[in-house]
Design a protein around this motif. Sequence first.
Motif, PDB file in Angstrom:
ATOM      1  N   LEU A  60      20.710  12.594  17.842  1.00 43.53           N
ATOM      2  CA  LEU A  60      21.465  12.061  18.981  1.00 43.53           C
ATOM      3  C   LEU A  60      21.639  13.132  20.049  1.00 43.53           C
ATOM      4  O   LEU A  60      21.446  12.868  21.248  1.00 43.53           O
ATOM      5  N   GLU A  61      21.988  14.341  19.648  1.00 39.74           N
ATOM      6  CA  GLU A  61      22.122  15.436  20.610  1.00 39.74           C
ATOM      7  C   GLU A  61      20.808  15.672  21.362  1.00 39.74           C
ATOM      8  O   GLU A  61      20.796  15.848  22.584  1.00 39.74           O
ATOM      9  N   LYS A  62      19.719  15.698  20.629  1.00 38.52           N
ATOM     10  CA  LYS A  62      18.406  15.922  21.260  1.00 38.52           C
ATOM     11  C   LYS A  62      18.099  14.817  22.271  1.00 38.52           C
ATOM     12  O   LYS A  62      17.649  15.094  23.389  1.00 38.52           O
ATOM     13  N   LEU A  63      18.330  13.577  21.863  1.00 41.98           N
ATOM     14  CA  LEU A  63      17.966  12.457  22.743  1.00 41.98           C
ATOM     15  C   LEU A  63      18.782  12.468  24.030  1.00 41.98           C
ATOM     16  O   LEU A  63      18.239  12.200  25.109  1.00 41.98           O
ATOM     17  N   ILE A  64      20.074  12.802  23.953  1.00 38.96           N
ATOM     18  CA  ILE A  64      20.893  12.852  25.167  1.00 38.96           C
ATOM     19  C   ILE A  64      20.478  14.035  26.038  1.00 38.96           C
ATOM     20  O   ILE A  64      20.366  13.919  27.266  1.00 38.96           O
ATOM     21  N   PHE A  65      20.228  15.192  25.428  1.00 43.46           N
ATOM     22  CA  PHE A  65      19.740  16.357  26.183  1.00 43.46           C
ATOM     23  C   PHE A  65      18.466  16.002  26.945  1.00 43.46           C
ATOM     24  O   PHE A  65      18.335  16.280  28.148  1.00 43.46           O
ATOM     25  N   LEU A  66      17.518  15.400  26.256  1.00 42.77           N
ATOM     26  CA  LEU A  66      16.216  15.093  26.859  1.00 42.77           C
ATOM     27  C   LEU A  66      16.311  13.958  27.872  1.00 42.77           C
ATOM     28  O   LEU A  66      15.648  13.995  28.917  1.00 42.77           O
ATOM     29  N   GLY A  68       5.506  18.772  36.184  1.00 48.05           N
ATOM     30  CA  GLY A  68       5.396  18.815  34.733  1.00 48.05           C
ATOM     31  C   GLY A  68       6.255  17.800  34.008  1.00 48.05           C
ATOM     32  O   GLY A  68       6.213  17.724  32.773  1.00 48.05           O
ATOM     33  N   ILE A  69       7.021  16.989  34.743  1.00 54.47           N
ATOM     34  CA  ILE A  69       7.947  16.068  34.071  1.00 54.47           C
ATOM     35  C   ILE A  69       7.213  14.989  33.282  1.00 54.47           C
ATOM     36  O   ILE A  69       7.678  14.556  32.218  1.00 54.47           O
ATOM     37  N   GLU A  70       6.051  14.554  33.764  1.00 50.47           N
ATOM     38  CA  GLU A  70       5.334  13.489  33.054  1.00 50.47           C
ATOM     39  C   GLU A  70       4.847  13.966  31.686  1.00 50.47           C
ATOM     40  O   GLU A  70       4.825  13.201  30.717  1.00 50.47           O
ATOM     41  N   LYS A  71       4.478  15.231  31.603  1.00 50.26           N
ATOM     42  CA  LYS A  71       4.075  15.796  30.308  1.00 50.26           C
ATOM     43  C   LYS A  71       5.251  15.764  29.342  1.00 50.26           C
ATOM     44  O   LYS A  71       5.102  15.419  28.155  1.00 50.26           O
ATOM     45  N   LEU A  72       6.419  16.092  29.836  1.00 48.54           N
ATOM     46  CA  LEU A  72       7.612  16.089  28.989  1.00 48.54           C
ATOM     47  C   LEU A  72       7.982  14.665  28.585  1.00 48.54           C
ATOM     48  O   LEU A  72       8.395  14.423  27.444  1.00 48.54           O
ATOM     49  N   ARG A  73       7.823  13.722  29.497  1.00 48.80           N
ATOM     50  CA  ARG A  73       8.127  12.326  29.165  1.00 48.80           C
ATOM     51  C   ARG A  73       7.176  11.790  28.097  1.00 48.80           C
ATOM     52  O   ARG A  73       7.583  11.031  27.223  1.00 48.80           O
ATOM     53  N   ARG A  74       5.932  12.185  28.173  1.00 48.36           N
ATOM     54  CA  ARG A  74       4.977  11.766  27.135  1.00 48.36           C
ATOM     55  C   ARG A  74       5.371  12.366  25.784  1.00 48.36           C
ATOM     56  O   ARG A  74       5.235  11.728  24.736  1.00 48.36           O
ATOM     57  N   ALA A  75       5.846  13.599  25.810  1.00 48.19           N
ATOM     58  CA  ALA A  75       6.283  14.239  24.565  1.00 48.19           C
ATOM     59  C   ALA A  75       7.478  13.508  23.973  1.00 48.19           C
ATOM     60  O   ALA A  75       7.597  13.379  22.747  1.00 48.19           O
ATOM     61  N   LEU A  76       8.372  13.013  24.820  1.00 41.14           N
ATOM     62  CA  LEU A  76       9.545  12.276  24.340  1.00 41.14           C
ATOM     63  C   LEU A  76       9.137  11.012  23.593  1.00 41.14           C
ATOM     64  O   LEU A  76       9.823  10.578  22.667  1.00 41.14           O
ATOM     65  N   GLU A  77       8.023  10.431  23.975  1.00 42.90           N
ATOM     66  CA  GLU A  77       7.549   9.220  23.312  1.00 42.90           C
ATOM     67  C   GLU A  77       7.062   9.486  21.889  1.00 42.90           C
ATOM     68  O   GLU A  77       6.943   8.555  21.091  1.00 42.90           O
ATOM     69  N   GLU A 112      15.374  11.469  32.815  1.00 43.59           N
ATOM     70  CA  GLU A 112      15.656  10.109  33.297  1.00 43.59           C
ATOM     71  C   GLU A 112      14.896   9.834  34.599  1.00 43.59           C
ATOM     72  O   GLU A 112      14.448  10.766  35.270  1.00 43.59           O
ATOM     73  N   PRO A 113      14.733   8.552  34.959  1.00 37.86           N
ATOM     74  CA  PRO A 113      13.850   8.190  36.090  1.00 37.86           C
ATOM     75  C   PRO A 113      14.191   8.848  37.417  1.00 37.86           C
ATOM     76  O   PRO A 113      13.312   9.002  38.279  1.00 37.86           O
ATOM     77  N   GLY A 114      15.448   9.251  37.616  1.00 38.89           N
ATOM     78  CA  GLY A 114      15.830   9.874  38.874  1.00 38.89           C
ATOM     79  C   GLY A 114      15.378  11.321  39.007  1.00 38.89           C
ATOM     80  O   GLY A 114      15.431  11.887  40.095  1.00 38.89           O
ATOM     81  N   ARG A 115      14.937  11.918  37.923  1.00 42.71           N
ATOM     82  CA  ARG A 115      14.460  13.302  37.962  1.00 42.71           C
ATOM     83  C   ARG A 115      13.006  13.339  38.433  1.00 42.71           C
ATOM     84  O   ARG A 115      12.213  12.457  38.121  1.00 42.71           O
ATOM     85  N   ASP A 116      12.660  14.402  39.148  1.00 42.88           N
ATOM     86  CA  ASP A 116      11.283  14.542  39.616  1.00 42.88           C
ATOM     87  C   ASP A 116      10.980  16.035  39.804  1.00 42.88           C
ATOM     88  O   ASP A 116      11.527  16.671  40.693  1.00 42.88           O
ATOM     89  N   LYS A 130      24.866   6.641  39.019  1.00 39.88           N
ATOM     90  CA  LYS A 130      23.472   6.221  39.025  1.00 39.88           C
ATOM     91  C   LYS A 130      22.648   7.075  38.065  1.00 39.88           C
ATOM     92  O   LYS A 130      21.828   6.562  37.303  1.00 39.88           O
ATOM     93  N   HIS A 131      22.870   8.385  38.100  1.00 43.07           N
ATOM     94  CA  HIS A 131      22.178   9.283  37.169  1.00 43.07           C
ATOM     95  C   HIS A 131      22.541   8.941  35.731  1.00 43.07           C
ATOM     96  O   HIS A 131      21.672   8.881  34.849  1.00 43.07           O
ATOM     97  N   THR A 132      23.812   8.708  35.478  1.00 39.94           N
ATOM     98  CA  THR A 132      24.271   8.418  34.119  1.00 39.94           C
ATOM     99  C   THR A 132      23.662   7.124  33.598  1.00 39.94           C
ATOM    100  O   THR A 132      23.290   7.039  32.410  1.00 39.94           O
ATOM    101  N   LEU A 133      23.529   6.134  34.463  1.00 38.42           N
ATOM    102  CA  LEU A 133      22.863   4.892  34.061  1.00 38.42           C
ATOM    103  C   LEU A 133      21.410   5.173  33.687  1.00 38.42           C
ATOM    104  O   LEU A 133      20.893   4.640  32.697  1.00 38.42           O
ATOM    105  N   GLY A 134      20.751   6.021  34.472  1.00 33.69           N
ATOM    106  CA  GLY A 134      19.370   6.391  34.150  1.00 33.69           C
ATOM    107  C   GLY A 134      19.260   7.074  32.800  1.00 33.69           C
ATOM    108  O   GLY A 134      18.314   6.825  32.032  1.00 33.69           O
ATOM    109  N   VAL A 135      20.221   7.927  32.480  1.00 34.15           N
ATOM    110  CA  VAL A 135      20.242   8.602  31.182  1.00 34.15           C
ATOM    111  C   VAL A 135      20.416   7.573  30.060  1.00 34.15           C
ATOM    112  O   VAL A 135      19.725   7.620  29.038  1.00 34.15           O
ATOM    113  N   ALA A 136      21.342   6.640  30.256  1.00 35.68           N
ATOM    114  CA  ALA A 136      21.599   5.619  29.228  1.00 35.68           C
ATOM    115  C   ALA A 136      20.389   4.726  29.013  1.00 35.68           C
ATOM    116  O   ALA A 136      20.042   4.389  27.872  1.00 35.68           O
TER     117      ALA A 136
END
Length: 377
Positions: free
Chosen positions: A309-315, A327-336, A320-324, A215-221
Amino acid sequence: MKIAIFGGSFDPVHAEHVNMVKAAQAALGTDKVIVIPAFIPPHKQDRALAAPQDRLNMAKLAFAGVKNCEVSAYELNAGGTSYTYLTLGYFKEKYPDARLYFLVGADMLKDFYTWKQPETILSLAELVACNREGEKVNFSAEQMRFFAKFRKKFLSIEYTGRDISSTKARVLAAFGEDLKPYLPFDVIDYIEANELYRIRGVKEALAYLKPSRRKHTLGVALTAAKYAAKYKLPERKVILAAALHDVAKNMPLTAPELAGFALQEEVPAPVLHQYAGAYVAEHSLGIDDEDVLNAVRYHTSGRPNMSDLEKLIFLSDMLEPGRDFKGIEKLRRALENDLNECMYLSLKHELKYLKRGGGTIYPLTFKAYEYYKGIRK
């Protein structure tokens, strides 16, 4: 006569494409809707699409039961890059007395300003936008922006579809997930019969995972695939790396797949599986793409000067949506917005977390932090 034109890659066509057409028919009172799969969408020239004939066939299956709706091969027959202004020009000539509408989803509405000859498009047809869960647009605010740019308004349909996209469908198909909630049944049968969207190594990797890890891996993908186009990365490679990243997470070092595996240095337990995973991917699953292997090899620790590619998989692994976590929302905005900035912020957060919890800080992680801190300046 009212005719709505609905274009897209339809790779694959999903249930919300069909529902959007039905909503447009009800809202606009159209006499006909013409669905047009693109040969090469202008904004997706760097991504490998399913074969044109497969996408046309899937569209025909999906819309077969929709009254007064036809699927046109016009753009596929024309070849080359499929520009909307040329397509609308063709249908305006074919139906000179018709009132044309051009249907777009919320995601396409946000990108409309970057399209080729948008003013020509608006001279030939009225733009009609439809919202979707996960891609909701504030139509009132967007209407002001749109009018300021084009001195025209777009129409909006009071229908909000479910959170499904063709990108998500491709990931689910690659993972062998249940597509029934998202795609017409005939389209699912076609995908399975023709083995569309399969990626060698994905299902083999997933066989090693426990349900929670899968389930986590699907979220990462799903997270990584969402940003693949933005960062100009091959989607299939992104999905493969995501599927592989935790392949050795629950694998004992005595497993046959790890025979011959050894490290030259002492590695903290939470980091070990990244190296073991790269070994399994290469020696048991036959993966020979060094960029994919490195994305697995450094997805937990990070390192200086990572590939995109390495950066995107690390991030994606971290966000991924299962993480909580705080400060995670700030990081998700940065990923965008920027991979390097997001790497800096994410590594900074990780080091603080390890220090607070008394965890072992792997030297490579600290070096990665120093590197991204340095290039940030």
